[in-house]
Design a protein around this motif. Structure first.
Motif, PDB file in Angstrom:
ATOM      1  N   LEU A 170       0.835  -1.198   0.000  1.00  0.00           N
ATOM      2  CA  LEU A 170       0.000   0.000   0.000  1.00  0.00           C
ATOM      3  C   LEU A 170       0.867   1.243   0.000  1.00  0.00           C
ATOM      4  CD1 LEU A 170      -2.722  -0.995   2.580  1.00  0.00           C
ATOM      5  CD2 LEU A 170      -3.023  -0.653   0.146  1.00  0.00           C
ATOM      6  N   THR A 222     -11.035   5.852  -0.083  1.00  0.00           N
ATOM      7  CA  THR A 222     -10.460   4.717   0.639  1.00  0.00           C
ATOM      8  C   THR A 222     -11.558   3.873   1.268  1.00  0.00           C
ATOM      9  OG1 THR A 222      -8.680   6.214   1.251  1.00  0.00           O
ATOM     10  CG2 THR A 222      -8.704   4.081   2.331  1.00  0.00           C
ATOM     11  N   VAL A 255      -3.684   3.441   4.228  1.00  0.00           N
ATOM     12  CA  VAL A 255      -3.846   4.192   2.974  1.00  0.00           C
ATOM     13  C   VAL A 255      -4.124   5.658   3.260  1.00  0.00           C
ATOM     14  CG1 VAL A 255      -5.081   4.266   0.784  1.00  0.00           C
ATOM     15  CG2 VAL A 255      -4.777   2.112   1.937  1.00  0.00           C
TER      16      VAL A 255
END
Lengths: 317, 290
Positions: free
Chosen positions: A30, B151, B145
């Motif tokens: 990520l 998201t 994130v």
């Protein structure tokens, strides 16, 4: 029987390994450099590099993965970014509270759900049945924090029946300590049970209706057994197993609910820990908490499976 | 029996209008649909009429009044305005996440139902996902994130497909076992054609139900994540309103700050669930005329 347990244990280990692997790669792939989050403010590139080396982030990913697994097997989940303590220690000090809360909710839901489901099935179309059906559909729409806050405000603050935070009064000893423990547990526990119970009882009702249509039930009735006896002795026996299995499938959701209730009641379990770690962006702690909860759920599921097998004469050989 | 010429046509292809009529024939259908429309309108055009809550107000922690219907929070912001702006986010995340989950879930479910070799894998991955505590998993990924509406949508969508897969797979298997699929195969249709032209249409009604139920769950997940501090810091959401009450320690006193967002979540999720159940019932020929 031993073979069954071994096979199930292997599957449990495989599940845990996959969960660990997926989270590891997910978090590494990520966007976002975790070293930037250890300390806010200015950091020289050299300091960042030193940190990366310290956490092994400069090595190839597969090497990192291998090192992570080796450490994990030895019980090392890394060091918390903020508390600067081993993650394993922090989580293990909180886990018993979550186990107590989720475990009690598990048992209480089954104990209340079975009679409710059976009773509703036996009185199909009557008022009780309709209430169970309504409660079952509404249950899916209940938001755990809403119920928790409602209980906290009404039973905690307004009526003063229960404490509104914490897990135990540290000044109590002996019997008083146990009382304090359950006194503090009550509201978080009820929040979880209220959310789980309706859908659970509704599913049991459906199972039970199927069982009641089976031939052996008709034959029991035909032999002149009373409806009560047929219901509670013959039909219930065949409804208990799916009831246990069904609850086992709910474990993941139950733990998710525990995270939310603990947050509302400042209950010192892993859930509240997660809430605090989110605020502090403590990634090793978050990752460790997920892994520990995943292990807990998988192991509890394994126990449920083995227990079902021991109770089921058809599987037991 | 009265109109034999009409019956076959109606049985083969019910028009959308008649389906809708059947759907709203019971109060549960009409009410849930009405509630969903009200929520959609609130999310769509509500924010045009109220300013986005922000800054500091003078009326701090006021209970509901004629001026502030839902009261105000500790910064003096209007809770009604927060709830209206939150509706938009809850609906957006709910619908978009549900769409992601449905696409993945249906694709994998059909794959498992039709391709025997893939089925073992599909079942294994689905069971694995369902056996894990998904909320803690969503928490780490969202935190990593960086919280934002995008998201949240993707995280919730990417972790919500397993239940859809299980439903579509089990029902798809029933369809695949039917003689007309064998017939199609005997006529030389390819696997892709059979799945898209014959199996998929047969499970479409189930997909509609799944859309509603998955969206309902996604709304709950979004509220949960926002309540834990993982919401988009720049937009309002029902979970965030409740989190603000929790953070400022006014849960026991300012009941309006948690009650109204709670009611909004309950009503939206309940009406989506009831609509799903009602849609299922209204299509079942065995339950006709009820």
């Amino acid at each position: 029987m031993v073979e069954f347990i071994v096979r199930r244990s292997m599957r449990a280990i495989l599940t845990i390994w996959i969960a660990i692997t997926v989270t590891f790669f997910l978090l590494r792939l990520l966007p976002g450099d975790p070293t930037l989050l250890v300390v806010e403010g200015d950091m020289t590139p050299e300091m960042q590099q030193a940190l990366r080396e310290q956490y092994g982030l400069d090595k190839p990913m597969l090497t990192q993965y291998w090192l992570y697994l080796v450490e994990l097997v030895q019980g090392n989940l890394g060091t918390s970014f903020r508390q600067l303590q081993p993650v394993t220690e922090i989580i293990l000090s909180r886990l018993p509270w979550t186990l107590l809360l989720a475990g009690s909710a598990f048992v209480l839901t089954i104990l209340l759900g079975i009679p409710l489901g059976v009773y509703a099935a036996a009185h199909r179309g009557k008022r009780v049945d309709r209430i169970v059906q309504m409660f079952g559909i509404t249950g899916h729409a209940l938001f755990v924090p809403s119920i928790a806050i409602l209980l906290l405000v009404v039973a905690g603050s307004m009526l003063g029946w229960f404490p509104i935070g914490g897990a135990i009064d540290p000044d109590t000893r002996g019997l008083a300590a146990y009382f304090s423990l359950f006194h503090h547990l009550a509201l978080p526990l009820f929040s979880l049970v209220i959310v789980q119970l309706g859908p659970y009882a509704l599913t049991l009702r459906t199972n039970m209706l199927e069982v009641l249509g089976e031939d052996y039930i008709k034959s029991a009735r035909g032999r002149g057994l009373s409806p009560q006896r047929t219901l509670w002795r013959h039909a219930l026996r065949n409804a208990i197993l799916p009831a246990l299995t069904l609850m086992g499938l709910q474990l993941g959701t139950l733990v998710g609910g525990a995270v939310l209730t603990e947050t509302v009641f400042a209950y010192p379990g892993v859930g509240r820990l997660i809430y605090e770690a989110v605020g502090q962006l403590d990634y090793p702690l978050l990752q460790g908490a997920f892994i520990m909860l995943a292990i807990t759920v998988v192991v509890a599921n394994l126990i449920t499976d083995v227990l079902s097998m021991l109770l089921n004469p058809r599987i037991r050989t | 029996m009265s109109a034999p010429t009409e019956t076959p046509a109606a049985a083969v292809k019910p028009s959308p209008m008649s389906s809708l009529k059947r759907f709203v024939a019971k109060p549960s259908g009409a009410l849930s649909l009405a509630a969903l429309v009200v929520f959609a309108l609130t999310g769509l055009i509500g924010p045009l009429f109220v300013d986005k809550p922000g800054g500091l107000g003078t009326d701090i922690l006021q209970p509901p009044s004629a001026e502030h219907w839902f009261g105000t929070d500790d910064l003096g912001q209007d809770v009604l305005a927060q709830v209206i702006w939150g509706t938009r986010i809850s609906l957006t995340v709910g619908v978009a996440a549900s769409a992601i989950a449905i696409v993945i879930g249906t694709a994998l479910g059909l794959l498992g139902a039709y391709v025997k070799r893939a089925d073992t894998w599909v079942t294994m991955v689905t069971d694995l996902m369902l056996s894990l505590p998904l909320l803690p998993l969503m928490i780490i990924v969202t935190a990593m994130v960086g919280p934002s509406v995008t998201t949240l949508t993707f995280v919730i969508g990417l972790f919500s497909w397993p239940e859809v897969t299980r439903l579509i797979r089990s029902n798809g298997m029933v369809v695949v076992a039917m003689p007309y699929i064998d017939g199609a195969r005997a006529l030389g249709a390819t696997g892709w054609r059979i799945v898209t032209r014959d199996v998929l249409p047969a499970v479409v009604p189930l997909i509609v139900v799944s859309v509603l139920l998955t969206a309902a769950k996604a709304v709950i997940s979004e509220a949960g994540l926002s309540f834990l501090g993982l919401g988009d810091p720049d937009s309002w959401s029902w979970g965030r309103i409740m989190l603000n009450a929790q953070r400022s320690g006014v849960i026991s006193t300012a009941w309006w700050q948690t009650l109204f967002p709670s009611l909004a979540i309950l009503l939206l999720v309940l009406s989506a669930t009831v609509a799903g159940v009602r849609f299922n019932d209204s299509r079942d020929p065995r339950l006709k005329d009820r």
